[in-house]
Design a protein around this motif. Structure first.
Motif, mmCIF file in Angstrom:
data_model
loop_
_atom_site.group_PDB
_atom_site.id
_atom_site.type_symbol
_atom_site.label_atom_id
_atom_site.label_comp_id
_atom_site.label_asym_id
_atom_site.label_seq_id
_atom_site.Cartn_x
_atom_site.Cartn_y
_atom_site.Cartn_z
ATOM 1 N N UNK A 11 0.829 -1.206 0.000
ATOM 2 C CA UNK A 11 0.000 0.000 0.000
ATOM 3 C C UNK A 11 0.865 1.259 0.000
ATOM 4 N N UNK A 12 1.973 1.221 0.738
ATOM 5 C CA UNK A 12 2.907 2.353 0.739
ATOM 6 C C UNK A 12 3.452 2.557 -0.666
ATOM 7 N N UNK A 13 3.801 1.469 -1.328
ATOM 8 C CA UNK A 13 4.317 1.558 -2.703
ATOM 9 C C UNK A 13 3.254 2.118 -3.641
ATOM 10 N N UNK A 14 2.019 1.700 -3.462
ATOM 11 C CA UNK A 14 0.939 2.170 -4.323
ATOM 12 C C UNK A 14 0.656 3.659 -4.101
ATOM 13 N N UNK A 15 0.584 4.078 -2.847
ATOM 14 C CA UNK A 15 0.306 5.478 -2.519
ATOM 15 C C UNK A 15 1.424 6.383 -3.028
ATOM 16 N N UNK A 16 2.673 5.949 -2.826
ATOM 17 C CA UNK A 16 3.820 6.780 -3.191
ATOM 18 C C UNK A 16 4.165 6.702 -4.668
ATOM 19 N N UNK A 20 10.773 0.593 -4.299
ATOM 20 C CA UNK A 20 12.029 0.589 -3.544
ATOM 21 C C UNK A 20 13.041 -0.437 -4.039
ATOM 22 N N UNK A 21 12.599 -1.402 -4.821
ATOM 23 C CA UNK A 21 13.526 -2.401 -5.356
ATOM 24 C C UNK A 21 14.501 -1.793 -6.357
ATOM 25 N N UNK A 22 14.199 -0.616 -6.865
ATOM 26 C CA UNK A 22 15.103 0.062 -7.804
ATOM 27 C C UNK A 22 16.350 0.601 -7.105
ATOM 28 N N UNK A 23 16.279 0.767 -5.789
ATOM 29 C CA UNK A 23 17.386 1.353 -5.031
ATOM 30 C C UNK A 23 18.602 0.430 -5.038
ATOM 31 N N UNK A 24 19.769 1.017 -5.318
ATOM 32 C CA UNK A 24 21.004 0.233 -5.317
ATOM 33 C C UNK A 24 21.881 0.571 -4.105
ATOM 34 N N UNK A 80 16.096 6.970 -10.037
ATOM 35 C CA UNK A 80 14.769 7.569 -9.918
ATOM 36 C C UNK A 80 13.926 6.947 -8.791
ATOM 37 N N UNK A 81 14.607 6.546 -7.741
ATOM 38 C CA UNK A 81 13.889 6.134 -6.525
ATOM 39 C C UNK A 81 13.579 7.443 -5.798
#
Length: 130
Positions: A11-16, A20-24, A80-81
């Motif tokens: 839900x956090x991912x959907x709202x935002x 976060x998996x893109x983060x290196x 682009x995170x």
């Protein structure tokens, strides 16, 4: 009175709108954060915690209120995170957990004030309709 509102990492991912998996974990977002020294969790840690499902821990952290929403973290990220958008989503979850209701379109006319910037209403509507 607080509600029994709970939120999931999805839900956090959907709202935002952030993945976060893109983060290196390069730390550029944290290196540019003007609030870095005042935060318990730094932007790159915040992203990792959302990824790992540590939402309750973040909701209890003062770090979400130390973020100035300056979006410097977004500008510096090579992938682009958007940590600031995750922080906004967590803030929204805290408000909802405290029992605040969603803003409905029919509620807006009663809130109109000639001295209130139109952008404030648009922002409130955007945040409280998700």
């Amino acid at each position: 009175m607080a509600s029994n509102y709970t939120i999931t990492p999805d839900e956090i991912k959907e709202i935002s709108g952030v993945n976060p998996l893109r983060c290196m974990r390069c730390g550029r977002c944290s290196a540019t954060c003007p609030s870095y020294d005042n935060m318990e969790y730094h932007p790159h840690q915040f992203v990792a915690m959302v990824e790992n499902g540590e939402i309750d821990k973040l909701m209890k952290s003062e770090s979400i209120y130390k973020c100035m929403s300056c979006m410097a973290c977004i500008e510096r990220c090579p992938r682009q995170v958007e940590p600031a958008r995750l922080i906004e989503a967590i803030r929204l979850a805290v408000v909802r957990q405290q029992g605040a209701s969603h803003l409905m379109p029919d509620d807006v006319p009663a809130l109109l004030d000639p001295d209130l910037p139109q952008q404030a209403l648009v922002s409130a509507y955007r945040k409280f309709t998700k």
